[in-house]
Design a protein around this motif. Structure first.
Motif, short mmCIF file in Angstrom:
data_model
loop_
_atom_site.label_atom_id
_atom_site.label_comp_id
_atom_site.label_asym_id
_atom_site.label_seq_id
_atom_site.Cartn_x
_atom_site.Cartn_y
_atom_site.Cartn_z
N VAL A 3 18.01 -0.34 -38.10
CA VAL A 3 17.71 -1.23 -39.22
C VAL A 3 17.43 -2.63 -38.70
O VAL A 3 16.44 -3.27 -39.07
N ARG A 6 14.15 -2.84 -36.99
CA ARG A 6 13.06 -2.90 -37.96
C ARG A 6 12.92 -4.28 -38.58
O ARG A 6 11.83 -4.81 -38.73
N ARG A 7 14.07 -4.85 -38.93
CA ARG A 7 14.04 -6.19 -39.52
C ARG A 7 13.50 -7.19 -38.50
O ARG A 7 12.71 -8.07 -38.84
N PHE A 10 9.93 -6.93 -38.38
CA PHE A 10 9.33 -7.55 -39.56
C PHE A 10 9.25 -9.07 -39.42
O PHE A 10 8.23 -9.68 -39.72
N TYR A 11 10.33 -9.66 -38.89
CA TYR A 11 10.31 -11.12 -38.74
C TYR A 11 9.29 -11.55 -37.69
O TYR A 11 8.67 -12.60 -37.84
N ILE A 13 6.45 -10.06 -37.11
CA ILE A 13 5.15 -10.00 -37.79
C ILE A 13 4.99 -11.20 -38.72
O ILE A 13 3.93 -11.84 -38.76
N ASN A 307 17.18 -16.16 -42.21
CA ASN A 307 17.11 -14.85 -42.84
C ASN A 307 17.65 -13.76 -41.94
O ASN A 307 18.30 -12.82 -42.40
N ASP A 311 20.65 -11.20 -42.61
CA ASP A 311 20.54 -9.75 -42.43
C ASP A 311 21.68 -9.21 -41.57
O ASP A 311 22.24 -8.15 -41.84
#
Lengths: 324, 686
Positions: A3, A6-7, A10-11, A13, A307, A311
């Motif tokens: 997880v 993945r996060r 995402f950050y 990107i 962020n 998370d």
């Protein structure tokens, strides 16, 4: 852990998208801001500075791809060009002097606002149907007030009428910046009103969100079961209801953080606080594009990091995210 | 991951959206919502007529500089003698137009993206969701500032564009989640099966169900857009000669209105923004409460019901005479009575009306007995389970009755009159409960070991940590969970394992009574059997009493000693399980058991009972079952039948049924005579 990976991805990107947007904006915007700016300085710019400005707006001779590569090189070396509002100080120096103020003020206030707002929301939700519900219209009003306007009112009352706190600035000019008691106490004293503004204005949103989640959670079977188990009320409220109710608050942290940061930035202007918001204001007034871009990058990256921390905390709070 | 949790919340909330497409209009009746609507309406009117009723030209200067509010200038004047009221009236128009138009654009964008992502799924969903999430995380205001600074100062239109570009993402995410769940609904599946075109499904079947959510998102965006416009104008990033609330504040700031103490310059604009924002939020709360019924419930009838909970002692006295009568008829095997419920009534307090969910229920539970309670959904059996443990929440409250619990030492206490602390100590120590869905009844963020342990910690504070840990392992072993799973979280266990864990939690303190509310309903048949066998085995070993609630009558007959059948909040039949199976007396019980004995002619099977359970808000007069009863006669619509004692074998208790067929002192018909009665009645009917 997957997880988190993945996060993290995402950050990455998101950071890439934000930084590339920063590169694209000057190139796709209509008009010719570069000429306007050069005009404004009436030849006071050195030829090198004129050249840098043209490069910023994609008017150099390099290909778009080459410009993009150079841009990334500059981002990683912290070279954002020369500020025009603070000419001839480099943008990175302007940012370096102001970011610390904003970072301390906003991070402390955001955490305070979250803790107080969520805590109050927990209590109001727990005692639903009691007189505490009458707090809701009041907090709604508070959260609808524009930060900067609330700041003006606070200044009027506490600085101008009551003289309790200083009108503006970040510290007494008699102090020297550094790790000494005089400076720190002065900085805290000067930060009191901006902090009050941000905390009070941000509490409302957290409170209402937490109250609603608390009410939703209280009708969950596991809260009923905790009560049936004869657990002490405090344990039912904290470990069973609130711990679960605050999870969505945490996951909406991302959106709210951007909102709080935006509000705080404008608040700084009212207090003429030596942070990044005041600098952004001056940059916007002077059409200082390199500085604005630098500020946008710094704020975006900081919000992304915050962020990610949220998370991480989320994974700590919710075991369901720890696997898979 | 973080985003999924929020999504689940959003998805759950869609149920009510589907149930009534335009029911959300009802939300406007609440006073707070109505206040919001009125505030917003006033601003809309001002935005339209503002420039026409403004007493001055907002930009014209005069000699009356920095005047405080006066009859000539209601809101005072600026440094250059401009009339602030006129500026406010003109500004209302600009601010509202920017807010509404930006919200329109942003909402259209979010509806398109949200519906497309949710409906199409797959790679388009991935990309659109990623885009929305990126826009959510990037702080909007700095981005807006940069965009606004780059745009040549074309006035409001550029600002509208900028705000809608940065403001669509949240709505898109919510709508995507909604669409995803709607897509799986029957009516959408049906539309797809009949070959409707994708666009027409989206706009005819999905879109109308999201009106409430879209409205909420739209109103939220209006607030955001007005705030953003004000911030940008305040920073001088809009056309500062065009009057808006933000521009007024900009001029106040650059003219140092604060230092000259001219509060009237900046107070009205900010107050207007705050007031309009509050109005919009209040309307949104109304919509929220519609979307999320749990929030709505928190407001209805809560006061009264909560007051009732605080003072549980002030109840109507139960009908003593009936209880004594009951005591005399409860013959058969005499065991220690452990729980005696007398005349229990549970009401749901609604707006202006009350509904009796449990009506005059009297039950006895003996030590070691398994009492099964059967009934359709809505019969009040779950409400009864909650009331026995005093777990009912407003709007439910206990309006009458007593629940006498006999302790080991013979002392008797009424559970309903216990104070908070006494009740807390009583719970779990003496009476535990097992819920239907262990998935929902176990705290998702605590390991099962911890959830067993905290019951022990709360009740046996003197126990050491190692003793507690040993007890946890003992309990897990008892219910058949490997002891190394103590640290597992509920989501890491299978459905059967979770239910076992649930039972382990229930046994933690060796309670005297365990209330089981449909403990096996959510499980498949094989696991169901294992759990039931485990419960029986544990009961025989540990000797607790069980109140077992289910709609599965065959399961109930198999595992219970005695059975109580509930209908419309009342107990309509009470009997030993064997006797009940052999000879159900109440017409409803017979219907439940699946087939009625034929009166004449060839044997026929009846699948269930015709009709549906009564609406408890408007129960039928007389016996609640009379509209569905094949044997009903005139008096059934007049008299509410009490429980009549019946003859027949009785090991645990003498059978009783609440049916006028068994009326008449002592003349208790057995099966054969019932048939005769039936036939006679049928004859008469002809």
């Amino acid at each position: 852990m997957r997880v988190l990976l993945r996060r993290g991805f995402f950050y990455l990107i998101t950071a890439w998208a934000a930084i590339s947007l920063n590169f694209l904006l000057p190139r796709i915007m209509p008009g010719d801001p570069a000429d306007a700016l050069i005009e404004k300085f009436h030849g006071k710019l050195t030829p090198a500075a004129v050249q840098a400005l043209r490069v910023l707006f994609g008017q150099g001779h390099a290909s778009l791809w080459q410009q993009y590569v150079d841009y990334w090189h500059n981002v990683f070396t912290g070279d954002f060009g020369i500020s025009y509002a603070y000419y001839p100080t480099p943008v990175s120096d302007v940012l370096g002097q102001s970011i610390g103020w904003t970072l301390v003020l906003i991070s402390v206030c955001t955490v305070l606002g979250f803790v107080i707002g969520t805590g109050l929301g927990m209590i109001v939700g727990w005692k639903r149907g009691s007189w505490l519900d009458s707090l809701i219209p009041i907090t709604t009003l508070l959260s609808s007030i524009p930060y900067f306007w609330f700041a003006i009112c606070v200044v009027l009352l506490f600085a101008i009428v009551l003289h309790w706190f200083p009108l503006s600035g970040g510290y007494a000019v008699t102090e020297t910046i550094g790790f000494n008691w005089g400076f720190i106490s002065s900085a805290v004293y000067y930060a009191a009103l901006p902090a009050l503004t941000i905390v009070v204005a941000s509490i409302g949103g957290w409170l209402i969100g937490m109250r609603n989640m608390m009410i939703t959670t209280l009708s969950e079977d596991y809260v009923k079961l905790a009560e049936a188990k004869g657990l002490p009320k405090r344990r039912v409220m904290f470990t069973y209801a609130a711990r679960n109710a605050m999870l969505p608050s945490f996951s909406s942290f991302a959106m709210s953080l951007g909102f709080v940061v935006g509000g705080s930035i404008v608040t700084e202007v009212v207090f003429n606080y030596p942070g990044i918001g005041t600098v952004l204001f001056k940059a916007a007034q002077a059409q200082d594009y390199p500085l604005m871009q630098g500020i946008f990058l710094v704020i975006t990256v900081t919000v992304l990091v915050a962020n990610m921390l949220a998370d991480l905390a989320y994974v700590f709070l919710d075991p369901r995210t720890r696997e898979g | 991951m973080a985003i999924n949790v929020a999504t689940v919340q959003e998805v759950e909330s869609t149920d009510s959206v589907v149930s009534s497409r335009f029911g959300w209009l009802r939300a406007f009746r609440r006073p707070l919502t109505l206040t919001g609507v009125i505030i917003v309406a006033i601003f809309c009117v001002l935005a339209i007529i503002g420039p026409f009723i403004a007493p001055y030209d907002p930009s014209s200067v005069s000699k009356a500089t920095l005047q405080p509010p006066s009859p000539e200038h209601w809101l005072g004047t600026t440094q250059t003698g401009q009339d602030i009221l006129s500026q406010m009236l003109y500004g209302t128009q600009v601010s509202m137009i920017v807010g509404v138009l930006a919200a329109v654009f942003a909402t259209v964008l979010s509806v398109v993206v949200g519906l497309a992502a949710g409906y199409l799924g797959g790679i388009s969903d991935e990309i659109l969701s990623l885009l929305a999430n990126i826009f959510l995380v990037i702080p909007a205001l700095p981005l807006t500032v940069i965009l606004a600074a780059y745009l040549p100062k074309t006035g409001s239109f550029g600002i509208i564009l900028v705000i809608s570009i940065t403001g669509w993402a949240w709505g898109a995410r919510v709508l995507r989640a909604q669409t995803l769940s709607l897509r799986k609904r029957d009516f959408v599946e049906a539309a797809r099966a009949t070959g409707e075109r994708t666009t027409s499904i989206i706009f005819r079947d999905i879109f109308p169900n999201q009106v409430a959510v879209i409205a909420a998102s739209f109103l939220g965006t209006v607030t955001g857009a007005i705030l953003t416009q004000a911030s940008l104008a305040f920073l001088g990033l809009t056309n500062v000669t065009e009057w808006s609330w933000g521009t007024i504040l900009y001029w106040a700031q650059v003219s140092s209105a604060l230092l000259t103490g001219s509060w009237w310059w900046f107070v009205p604009a900010g107050a207007a923004i705050a007031l309009l924002g509050t109005g919009l939020s209040l309307v949104n709360f109304g919509i929220d409460e519609f979307i999320n019924p749990r929030l709505r419930q928190a407001g209805i009838g809560t006061r009264k019901a909560q007051r009732a909970q605080v003072r549980p002692t002030r109840l109507k006295a139960p009908r003593r005479s009936r209880r004594e009568a009951r005591a005399s008829v409860s013959g058969g095997r005499t065991g220690d009575v452990i729980l005696q419920i007398n005349g229990l009534e549970v009401d749901y307090v609604g707006e202006g009306s009350t509904t009796k969910a449990v009506n005059d229920v009297t039950l006895t539970l003996r030590r070691g007995e398994v009492l099964g309670i059967a009934g359709e959904s809505g019969s009040g059996k779950s409400t009864l389970a909650h009331a026995i443990t005093r777990l009912h929440k407003p709007p439910a409250w206990i309006s009458a009755g007593e629940m006498l619990y006999q302790r080991d030492d013979g002392t008797v206490v009424d559970i309903l009159t216990m104070g908070d602390e006494e009740l807390r100590r009583f719970r779990w120590e003496e009476l535990a409960i097992v819920f239907q869905s262990a998935m929902h009844a176990l705290n998702p963020i605590l390991s099962i070991g911890k959830q067993i342990e905290d019951a022990i910690t709360a009740h046996r504070p003197s126990m050491s940590a190692s003793e507690r840990a040993a007890r946890v392992l003992e309990l897990l072993d008892l219910v058949g969970i490997q002891t190394d799973r103590a640290g597992a979280y509920p989501h890491e266990l299978s459905g059967g394992m979770r239910q076992r864990a649930m039972i382990a939690v229930g046994l933690a303190l060796d309670p005297e009574i365990i209330v089981m509310d449909e403990p096996t309903t959510a499980l498949d048949v094989v696991i169901q059997r294992q759990i039931v066998e485990k419960i029986i085995e544990l009961k025989d070993r540990l000797g607790f009493s069980v109140i077992f609630i289910t709609h599965d009558l065959s399961l109930l007959i198999e595992m219970s000693d005695t059975i109580a059948v509930m209908y419309a909040g009342r107990v309509v039949e009470l009997a030993d399980a064997k006797e009940f199976y052999r000879n159900p007396r109440h017409p409803y019980s017979r219907g439940l058991l699946g087939s009625f004995p034929t009166l004449s002619g060839p044997k026929r099977e009846l699948a269930g009972i015709p009709g549906s359970p009564p609406d408890l808000r408007h129960p039928p007069s007389g016996c609640a079952f009379n509209p569905r009863c094949p044997l009903a006669f005139d008096r059934c619509t007049v008299v509410v039948p009490p429980l009549f004692a019946l003859s027949g074998e009785a090991e645990w208790r003498q059978a009783e049924a609440a049916c006028l067929l068994y009326e008449g002192g002592g003349t208790v018909p057995d099966r054969a005579s019932v048939h005769e009665t039936d036939e006679r009645l049928i004859e008469e009917a002809r």
